[in-house]
Design a protein around this motif. Sequence first.
Motif, PDB file in Angstrom:
ATOM      1  N   ILE A   1       0.893  -1.236   0.266  1.00 28.31           N
ATOM      2  CA  ILE A   1      -0.021   0.051  -0.062  1.00 28.31           C
ATOM      3  C   ILE A   1       0.878   1.399  -0.222  1.00 28.31           C
ATOM      4  CG2 ILE A   1      -2.071  -1.071   0.852  1.00 28.31           C
ATOM      5  CD1 ILE A   1      -1.168   0.359   3.788  1.00 28.31           C
ATOM      6  N   PHE A   2       2.003   1.155   0.478  1.00 26.61           N
ATOM      7  CA  PHE A   2       3.049   2.201   0.647  1.00 26.61           C
ATOM      8  C   PHE A   2       4.496   1.966   0.336  1.00 26.61           C
ATOM      9  CE2 PHE A   2       5.026   6.056   2.874  1.00 26.61           C
ATOM     10  CZ  PHE A   2       4.769   6.885   1.815  1.00 26.61           C
TER      11      PHE A   2
ATOM     12  N   ARG B   1      11.475   1.781   2.530  1.00 28.05           N
ATOM     13  CA  ARG B   1      10.448   1.229   3.311  1.00 28.05           C
ATOM     14  C   ARG B   1       9.226   1.013   2.521  1.00 28.05           C
ATOM     15  NH1 ARG B   1       9.459   0.483   8.736  1.00 28.05           N
ATOM     16  NH2 ARG B   1       7.718   1.565   9.604  1.00 28.05           N
ATOM     17  N   LEU B   2       8.863   0.025   3.184  1.00 32.16           N
ATOM     18  CA  LEU B   2       7.667  -0.739   2.614  1.00 32.16           C
ATOM     19  C   LEU B   2       6.415  -1.224   3.324  1.00 32.16           C
ATOM     20  CD1 LEU B   2       6.091  -2.322  -0.041  1.00 32.16           C
ATOM     21  CD2 LEU B   2       7.615  -4.131   0.735  1.00 32.16           C
ATOM     22  N   ILE B   3       5.191  -0.797   3.134  1.00 28.05           N
ATOM     23  CA  ILE B   3       4.216  -1.276   4.232  1.00 28.05           C
ATOM     24  C   ILE B   3       3.118  -1.965   3.221  1.00 28.05           C
ATOM     25  CG2 ILE B   3       2.125  -0.362   5.725  1.00 28.05           C
ATOM     26  CD1 ILE B   3       3.707   1.871   6.008  1.00 28.05           C
ATOM     27  N   ILE B   4       2.685  -3.271   3.538  1.00 27.64           N
ATOM     28  CA  ILE B   4       2.015  -4.178   3.061  1.00 27.64           C
ATOM     29  C   ILE B   4       0.643  -4.440   3.870  1.00 27.64           C
ATOM     30  CG2 ILE B   4       3.700  -5.390   2.009  1.00 27.64           C
ATOM     31  CD1 ILE B   4       3.381  -7.689   4.158  1.00 27.64           C
ATOM     32  N   ARG B   5      -0.499  -4.810   3.088  1.00 26.38           N
ATOM     33  CA  ARG B   5      -1.540  -5.173   3.938  1.00 26.38           C
ATOM     34  C   ARG B   5      -1.640  -6.780   3.400  1.00 26.38           C
ATOM     35  NH1 ARG B   5      -7.177  -5.487   2.407  1.00 26.38           N
ATOM     36  NH2 ARG B   5      -8.403  -5.000   4.084  1.00 26.38           N
ATOM     37  N   VAL B   6      -1.900  -7.600   4.694  1.00 30.20           N
ATOM     38  CA  VAL B   6      -2.100  -9.111   4.537  1.00 30.20           C
ATOM     39  C   VAL B   6      -3.595  -9.442   4.635  1.00 30.20           C
ATOM     40  CG1 VAL B   6      -1.035 -11.026   5.370  1.00 30.20           C
ATOM     41  CG2 VAL B   6       0.133  -8.984   5.523  1.00 30.20           C
ATOM     42  N   THR B   7      -3.916 -10.502   3.466  1.00 31.37           N
ATOM     43  CA  THR B   7      -5.241 -11.043   3.746  1.00 31.37           C
ATOM     44  C   THR B   7      -4.788 -12.367   3.643  1.00 31.37           C
ATOM     45  OG1 THR B   7      -5.579 -10.540   1.448  1.00 31.37           O
ATOM     46  CG2 THR B   7      -6.704  -9.251   3.109  1.00 31.37           C
ATOM     47  N   ARG B   8      -6.041 -13.243   4.258  1.00 31.82           N
ATOM     48  CA  ARG B   8      -5.775 -14.638   4.377  1.00 31.82           C
ATOM     49  C   ARG B   8      -6.754 -15.335   2.987  1.00 31.82           C
ATOM     50  NH1 ARG B   8      -8.701 -15.544   9.516  1.00 31.82           N
ATOM     51  NH2 ARG B   8      -7.066 -14.733  10.847  1.00 31.82           N
TER      52      ARG B   8
ATOM     53  N   SER C   1      -5.403   5.414  -3.158  1.00 38.68           N
ATOM     54  CA  SER C   1      -6.397   6.054  -2.109  1.00 38.68           C
ATOM     55  C   SER C   1      -5.529   5.988  -0.643  1.00 38.68           C
ATOM     56  CB  SER C   1      -7.708   5.238  -1.879  1.00 38.68           C
ATOM     57  OG  SER C   1      -7.426   3.997  -1.195  1.00 38.68           O
ATOM     58  N   PHE C   2      -4.699   4.981  -0.618  1.00 41.04           N
ATOM     59  CA  PHE C   2      -3.822   5.397   0.863  1.00 41.04           C
ATOM     60  C   PHE C   2      -3.037   6.502   0.766  1.00 41.04           C
ATOM     61  CE2 PHE C   2      -0.508   4.351   3.716  1.00 41.04           C
ATOM     62  CZ  PHE C   2      -1.146   3.773   5.030  1.00 41.04           C
ATOM     63  N   VAL C   3      -2.375   6.743  -0.387  1.00 46.94           N
ATOM     64  CA  VAL C   3      -1.387   7.896  -0.329  1.00 46.94           C
ATOM     65  C   VAL C   3      -2.158   9.121  -0.176  1.00 46.94           C
ATOM     66  CG1 VAL C   3       0.556   8.863  -1.834  1.00 46.94           C
ATOM     67  CG2 VAL C   3       0.182   6.447  -1.614  1.00 46.94           C
TER      68      VAL C   3
ATOM     69  N   MET D   1      -3.073   9.819   3.210  1.00 48.77           N
ATOM     70  CA  MET D   1      -1.686  10.427   3.930  1.00 48.77           C
ATOM     71  C   MET D   1      -1.296  11.924   3.559  1.00 48.77           C
ATOM     72  SD  MET D   1       1.335   7.282   3.488  1.00 48.77           S
ATOM     73  CE  MET D   1       2.326   8.170   4.390  1.00 48.77           C
ATOM     74  N   MET D   2      -1.819  12.244   2.353  1.00 44.70           N
ATOM     75  CA  MET D   2      -1.677  13.524   1.848  1.00 44.70           C
ATOM     76  C   MET D   2      -2.782  14.411   2.788  1.00 44.70           C
ATOM     77  SD  MET D   2      -1.633  13.675  -1.950  1.00 44.70           S
ATOM     78  CE  MET D   2      -0.087  14.056  -2.842  1.00 44.70           C
ATOM     79  N   ASP D   3      -3.879  14.025   3.128  1.00 39.53           N
ATOM     80  CA  ASP D   3      -4.841  14.538   3.816  1.00 39.53           C
ATOM     81  C   ASP D   3      -4.367  14.551   5.340  1.00 39.53           C
ATOM     82  OD1 ASP D   3      -6.389  14.738   1.662  1.00 39.53           O
ATOM     83  OD2 ASP D   3      -7.893  13.014   2.194  1.00 39.53           O
ATOM     84  N   TYR D   4      -3.862  13.592   5.804  1.00 36.67           N
ATOM     85  CA  TYR D   4      -3.534  13.483   7.320  1.00 36.67           C
ATOM     86  C   TYR D   4      -2.280  14.304   7.620  1.00 36.67           C
ATOM     87  CZ  TYR D   4      -6.569   9.518   8.576  1.00 36.67           C
ATOM     88  OH  TYR D   4      -7.761   8.731   8.851  1.00 36.67           O
TER      89      TYR D   4
END
Length: 379
Positions: free
Chosen positions: A211-212, A221-228, A284-286, A289-292
């Motif tokens: 996601i980022f 730097r890497l952020i992932i979302r994990v689903t089963r 949408s995540f990025v 982040m811009m809003d936040y």
Amino acid sequence: MRLVEIKEGKARIFIPDPKEYEKNGKFDPSWAPVFYNPRMTFNRDISVIAVSVISPKSIIDALAASGIRGIRYYLESNSPIEEIIFNDKSKVAVDLIRKNVEVNGVKVAKITNRDANSLLYEVITDYVDIDPFGSPSPFILSSVNAVKNGGHVAYTATDLAPLEGSAKKSCKRKYDVNNSKLSFSKEVGIRVLLSKIVREAAILEKAVEPIFAFYNDYYYRLIIRVTRGAKKADESIEKLGYFYECEKCGFSGSSKDPIEKCPRCGNKVKISGPVWLGKINDDSFVHKMMDYLQNFSYIKNFEAISILLHKILQENKYPPGYYNLEFIASKYKINVPAREKIIECLGEASQTHFSSKGIKTSKSFDEILECMKTLANKV
Ligand SMILES: C[S@@+](CC[C@H](N)C(=O)[O-])C[C@H]1O[C@@H](n2cnc3c(N)ncnc32)[C@H](O)[C@@H]1O
């Protein structure tokens, strides 16, 4: 151990006094008994914003050192965090975490002095942070195992030599990727890391969605979302493939399977793979982040983060890989025209944060070459 107090974000933390560990007037954070690197403030600043968007109830700062990361998540992220486990295998680090957690009034802290892997196989959480020295590889399986369905893992990787294809044997050992040094290696690196994570997660029948992701200074730097789900894990694996680049004509691209000959000139190509060929950032995540970000005007890297997020959104529109203008120009023995002029000439193109020499575009290699030659003749 003599301590000094420093301020980062809203946290005030104690760290070993760097002066005590200087050698010939120089200091490396790894020489101190507990690690704290001010050069990673950008990484932590941006992670605080990402954590605000993710809004996890429980966090594991698995390699916590001074505790600065978890403490900042608690103090600065918008979301009410119910539990943060601060862990480090070093006893000295854990003693310092205890002090820092108390000084900063972190009410929800649990502090453990464990090997991160053994801890991560025993707990289940919303968000795991893996911020090691060098490669995060030894912690991939356990971190993916530790997150709930829909949970997140963040990784820092500072081992650029294997990831970017300079240290091929090390890349094969740590990431099981046959990597070559390509002219767009800065982007290849993060896709090598993702490829390893996707394949490790698949063992656990979990799917990974980045996601980022970004490159800065000397790290990824890497952020992932994990689903089963086994089927979803198979779909993640479907997004792996190969990069190739022709040493003769400079043509590059990606393919599902490894190729040997350049589709443009027939010469031998260098390849890297398997690499992740899907998107590395979620629009949408990025945007969130811009809003936040507007709530974080106090942070040191406010401007630089805003610039990075804008660049990421632009480059996320284009296919994987970028074109290294210096590399192409050297193949055709032409001057390198100004990057902005080439982007203007191509229309559908953008800068890339991975390299000041790179552009991303959906236009063809020959269209890029044409623009470069026309502009070079005008210089
Ligand atoms: C790069 S430092 C972490 C920096 C910290 N996250 C920050 O933002 O300042 C890595 C830390 O991981 C710890 N460490 C290394 N291997 C570990 C393991 N297997 N289990 C737990 N901690 C480990 C080290 O003691 C060190 O404190």
